[in-house]
Write an enzyme that holds these catalytic residues in place. Structure first.
Site, PDB file in Angstrom:
ATOM      1  N   HIS A  61      33.920  24.664  90.220  1.00 53.70           N
ATOM      2  CA  HIS A  61      34.796  23.488  90.240  1.00 53.70           C
ATOM      3  C   HIS A  61      36.230  23.959  90.431  1.00 53.70           C
ATOM      4  CE1 HIS A  61      31.985  20.520  87.920  1.00 53.70           C
ATOM      5  NE2 HIS A  61      31.336  21.213  88.850  1.00 53.70           N
ATOM      6  N   GLU A  63      38.930  23.361  88.769  1.00 56.06           N
ATOM      7  CA  GLU A  63      39.578  23.814  87.537  1.00 56.06           C
ATOM      8  C   GLU A  63      39.156  25.240  87.176  1.00 56.06           C
ATOM      9  OE1 GLU A  63      38.417  19.418  86.672  1.00 56.06           O
ATOM     10  OE2 GLU A  63      37.735  21.044  87.966  1.00 56.06           O
ATOM     11  N   CYS A  94      34.472  21.850  82.532  1.00 54.83           N
ATOM     12  CA  CYS A  94      35.851  22.263  82.795  1.00 54.83           C
ATOM     13  C   CYS A  94      36.738  22.028  81.568  1.00 54.83           C
ATOM     14  CB  CYS A  94      36.397  21.535  84.008  1.00 54.83           C
ATOM     15  SG  CYS A  94      35.540  22.014  85.535  1.00 54.83           S
TER      16      CYS A  94
END
Length: 173
Positions: A61, A63, A94
């Protein structure tokens, strides 16, 4: 690591625009368009965009990628006095990583009504009082623009899928 600074709405918009540019990069690569920038003292420590499909990594992801880049640059997995700007409300994975990295503040654009961990679905950020680190969470910074980017991406995917299936007239625009 640079000293923390007070941020302003103008600064928040500036960094969110950088995150949007990264999200557009993800979208151009066929990934869900989410981008993230980790900042300390007015300097970028790390940035990332979604790429779980290309990397065959469910944890890729935006992040997480920004945290990994910043950790490498800082030489530490703890990233205090930092702010993460991300175009979509962080998911539980995250959010947990942000807590463990000791990020001070998260600023996100669009809410995630299916998996957001800043209050849309889950309440991890700001963290549950049982966590030993608490961080500030602020949403809806350029939220409409971030949300529109995601909507356009998924509309295009639906249309593309309908064309491939020969159903172009049946898919709502």
């Amino acid at each position: 690591m640079p000293e923390p600074r007070e941020s302003t709405a103008l600064e928040d918009s500036h960094w969110m625009r950088q995150a949007i540019a990264l999200a557009e990069r993800a979208g151009a690569q066929g990934e869900v368009p989410v981008g993230a920038v980790l900042v300390a003292g007015g300097q970028v420590l790390g940035e990332g965009w979604n790429c779980p499909i290309a990397t065959h990594d469910p944890s890729a992801h935006a992040e997480i990628r920004a945290l990994r880049a910043a950790g490498q640059r800082a030489g530490n997995y703890r990233l205090p006095a930092t702010t993460l700007y991300v175009t979509l409300e962080p998911c539980p994975m995250c959010a947990s990583a942000l807590i463990h990295a000791r990020v001070a503040r998260v600023v996100y654009g669009a809410r995630d009504p299916k998996g957001g961990a800043c209050g849309s679905v889950f309440h991890l950020l700001p963290p549950d009082q049982r966590f030993n680190h608490r961080l500030e969470c602020q949403g809806d910074v350029l939220g409409q623009e971030c949300g529109d980017l995601l909507c356009r991406f998924f509309q295009q995917r639906r249309r593309s899928g309908a064309r491939q299936a020969g159903l172009e007239g049946l898919v709502p625009q």
